[in-house]
Motif scaffolding. Structure first.
Motif, PDB file in Angstrom:
ATOM      1  N   ALA A  64      44.297  -3.751   5.307  1.00 32.58           N
ATOM      2  CA  ALA A  64      45.246  -4.815   5.638  1.00 32.58           C
ATOM      3  C   ALA A  64      45.564  -5.580   4.364  1.00 32.58           C
ATOM      4  N   GLU A  65      46.736  -6.222   4.343  1.00 28.45           N
ATOM      5  CA  GLU A  65      47.111  -6.979   3.144  1.00 28.45           C
ATOM      6  C   GLU A  65      47.552  -8.384   3.532  1.00 28.45           C
ATOM      7  N   PHE A  66      47.222  -9.344   2.642  1.00 26.22           N
ATOM      8  CA  PHE A  66      47.637 -10.729   2.835  1.00 26.22           C
ATOM      9  C   PHE A  66      47.481 -11.468   1.516  1.00 26.22           C
ATOM     10  N   ALA A  67      48.530 -12.164   1.109  1.00 25.39           N
ATOM     11  CA  ALA A  67      48.516 -13.019  -0.080  1.00 25.39           C
ATOM     12  C   ALA A  67      48.060 -12.254  -1.320  1.00 25.39           C
ATOM     13  N   ASP A  68      48.680 -11.089  -1.582  1.00 30.65           N
ATOM     14  CA  ASP A  68      48.349 -10.261  -2.751  1.00 30.65           C
ATOM     15  C   ASP A  68      46.894  -9.805  -2.754  1.00 30.65           C
ATOM     16  N   LYS A  69      46.314  -9.724  -1.574  1.00 28.72           N
ATOM     17  CA  LYS A  69      44.939  -9.218  -1.436  1.00 28.72           C
ATOM     18  C   LYS A  69      44.958  -8.053  -0.462  1.00 28.72           C
ATOM     19  N   ILE A  70      44.135  -7.065  -0.733  1.00 30.99           N
ATOM     20  CA  ILE A  70      43.916  -5.978   0.212  1.00 30.99           C
ATOM     21  C   ILE A  70      42.529  -6.142   0.807  1.00 30.99           C
ATOM     22  N   LEU A  71      42.476  -6.136   2.125  1.00 32.45           N
ATOM     23  CA  LEU A  71      41.200  -6.155   2.828  1.00 32.45           C
ATOM     24  C   LEU A  71      40.848  -4.713   3.176  1.00 32.45           C
ATOM     25  N   GLN A  72      39.823  -4.212   2.507  1.00 31.60           N
ATOM     26  CA  GLN A  72      39.378  -2.839   2.723  1.00 31.60           C
ATOM     27  C   GLN A  72      38.159  -2.873   3.645  1.00 31.60           C
ATOM     28  N   PHE A  73      38.360  -2.411   4.874  1.00 29.69           N
ATOM     29  CA  PHE A  73      37.299  -2.437   5.869  1.00 29.69           C
ATOM     30  C   PHE A  73      36.573  -1.099   5.894  1.00 29.69           C
ATOM     31  N   LYS A  74      35.251  -1.185   5.938  1.00 29.55           N
ATOM     32  CA  LYS A  74      34.420  -0.028   6.227  1.00 29.55           C
ATOM     33  C   LYS A  74      33.630  -0.317   7.501  1.00 29.55           C
ATOM     34  N   GLN A  75      32.740   0.587   7.888  1.00 31.52           N
ATOM     35  CA  GLN A  75      32.046   0.393   9.164  1.00 31.52           C
ATOM     36  C   GLN A  75      31.247  -0.902   9.210  1.00 31.52           C
ATOM     37  N   ASN A  76      30.614  -1.261   8.095  1.00 32.84           N
ATOM     38  CA  ASN A  76      29.744  -2.442   8.080  1.00 32.84           C
ATOM     39  C   ASN A  76      30.149  -3.487   7.050  1.00 32.84           C
ATOM     40  N   THR A  77      31.022  -3.139   6.122  1.00 37.67           N
ATOM     41  CA  THR A  77      31.302  -4.011   4.986  1.00 37.67           C
ATOM     42  C   THR A  77      32.793  -4.232   4.810  1.00 37.67           C
ATOM     43  N   LEU A  78      33.146  -5.434   4.366  1.00 32.35           N
ATOM     44  CA  LEU A  78      34.523  -5.767   4.010  1.00 32.35           C
ATOM     45  C   LEU A  78      34.595  -6.040   2.513  1.00 32.35           C
ATOM     46  N   TYR A  79      35.553  -5.390   1.836  1.00 34.46           N
ATOM     47  CA  TYR A  79      35.818  -5.638   0.419  1.00 34.46           C
ATOM     48  C   TYR A  79      37.198  -6.276   0.296  1.00 34.46           C
ATOM     49  N   ILE A  80      37.279  -7.402  -0.399  1.00 32.26           N
ATOM     50  CA  ILE A  80      38.553  -8.069  -0.641  1.00 32.26           C
ATOM     51  C   ILE A  80      38.956  -7.809  -2.086  1.00 32.26           C
TER      52      ILE A  80
END
Length: 428
Positions: free
Chosen positions: A67-83
């Motif tokens: 997902a993207e918001f405010a020039d950031k990509i939210l990369q979701f995995k099963q247990n972890t979120l990387y911004i």
């Protein structure tokens, strides 16, 4: 060349994740579930090796959503979120959030306020700077951990955003059919469902359906982990089923971004396999069951049963004794069958009665039977009910106070405000 499961567009660039890479040089295919690639600017279908982005390498998790918001990509995995910050020429990993991952892309949606998502630990909103837990406020949970865990017990939970009302809607189990743990024995003509090793309290909800040997029954009540009651008698020729199926009812939790409050809606969605939500051009929230599109509408259409319980209110002084004299409520609509009671000191198992009072302060009846007046003849007028504890001593020398409203109300019933009149006792 590559194939991908998830993608998002930022500016004039496509970012893809959980990819399958085909090498023309040696004819090999490599699956990179934890990798993300970006396209060449303005060439959305051209990807190169040097545009590979790895927030975390070989962490044992695959990318499940982007997902993207405010020039950031939210990369979701099963247990972890990387911004990941993608506002510059080189992508920068800004933050890592454990236990903030999702099981599927339907558990993520975009709102006017940021990216919202849901998992078994909670419901979250990223506003471009901070990850907010929507189940918590001022250090207190709005929904009990056990309640939420039961609601999100399966991996089919999904989320949507309703722009018209600024509401986030979380729907339980989009799969539509799953197999229960253990086995059940429905031999004989009866409404009881005894189970062996079946965790009814964690897997089932009232309103769900159990399917045994082609016969489907709706669950009316759940007594314990291995006993439930269904809507109609089973056939006499059924026997023990080692893999009974369940069709979950479409329960939902609705979060209002404006008021920051949650409500639970029972059976709002069909007991069927559902697509993910999308917000259409008209600001409506839509999804599909089979080939049929459906639009979410939160307008009440029939009289319904409600259960509204306030938080355990200590009036900002948890260690000070109080006396509650009155509760005043502004409302409109028919609430002649609504019971209004109260509990004290965090004990929700013991409820006490109110009595209605007239303008001169005299009692006009017991709140246990008819706590609010029936105003169904004029649904547009606001009325005011004044409730006094039926036994004054029960609301005296208390530390906290909690209001309970249960019963049937008209579809036009509304509460505007609730006021508590109390006095703090002197500390001795």
């Amino acid at each position: 060349e590559l194939k991908f499961k998830h993608s998002v567009i930022v500016g004039r660039t496509v970012y893809v994740g959980n990819v399958q890479v085909f090498s023309r040089e040696n004819g090999t295919i490599k699956v990179e579930g934890d990798s993300m690639y970006k396209s060449i600017v303005n060439e959305f279908d051209v990807f190169t090796d040097y545009n590979k982005i790895e927030a975390a390498v070989s962490d044992g998790e695959n990318i499940t959503a982007l997902a993207e918001f405010a020039d950031k990509i939210l990369q979701f995995k099963q247990n972890t979120l990387y911004i990941i910050n993608v506002s510059r020429q080189v992508e920068i990993l800004e933050s890592t959030h454990k236990h903030k991952g999702v099981s599927n892309p339907a558990a993520v949606c975009k709102t006017d306020y940021g990216i919202a998502w849901v998992n078994e630990h909670g419901c979250y909103l990223y506003d471009g700077k901070t990850v907010h837990d929507l189940l918590e406020k001022s250090g207190q949970r709005k929904i009990k951990e056990s309640t939420w865990s039961s609601f999100v017990s399966s991996n089919g939970v999904m989320i949507g955003y309703y722009p018209r009302k600024r509401q986030i809607i979380v729907v339980r189990d989009s799969r539509g059919l799953f197999t229960l743990t253990g086995s059940i024995d429905v031999t004989g003509v009866n409404k009881n469902v005894p189970g062996t090793g079946t965790r009814f309290l964690t897997e089932l909800h009232v309103g769900d359906s159990i399917v045994v040997s082609g016969e489907t029954r709706i669950i009316d009540s759940i007594t314990n982990d291995t006993t439930a009651t269904v809507s109609a008698n089973w056939g006499s020729d059924l026997s023990n089923d080692g893999s009974p199926d369940c069709i979950p009812v479409g329960d939902a939790y609705i979060y209002d971004i404006v008021t920051t409050s949650w409500i639970h809606s029972s059976g709002s969605f069909a007991s069927a396999i559902k697509s993910n939500f999308i917000a259409d051009w008209n600001g409506d929230l839509v999804h599909a069951t089979s080939a049929t599109p459906k639009k979410w509408d939160n307008s009440p259409s029939d009289p319904s049963n409600i259960s509204l319980v306030t938080k355990d209110i200590d009036f900002g002084q948890p260690a000070v004794r109080k006396k509650v004299y009155r509760v005043r409520m502004s409302y409109k609509g028919d609430a002649s069958s609504l019971e209004v009671k109260y509990s004290i000191n965090g004990d929700t198992n013991t409820l006490y009665n109110f009595e209605l009072t007239n303008s001169d302060g005299t009692a006009s009846g017991s709140a246990n039977a008819a706590p609010l007046l029936d105003k169904s003849g004029d649904l547009s007028t606001w009325y005011h009910a004044e409730l006094k504890p039926a036994t004054a001593s029960q609301a005296n020398n208390i530390y906290s106070f909690q209001l309970h409203l249960n019963g049937d109300v008209d579809q036009n019933f509304e509460i505007n405000d609730i006021t508590f009149i109390y006095r703090a006792k002197n500390t001795k």
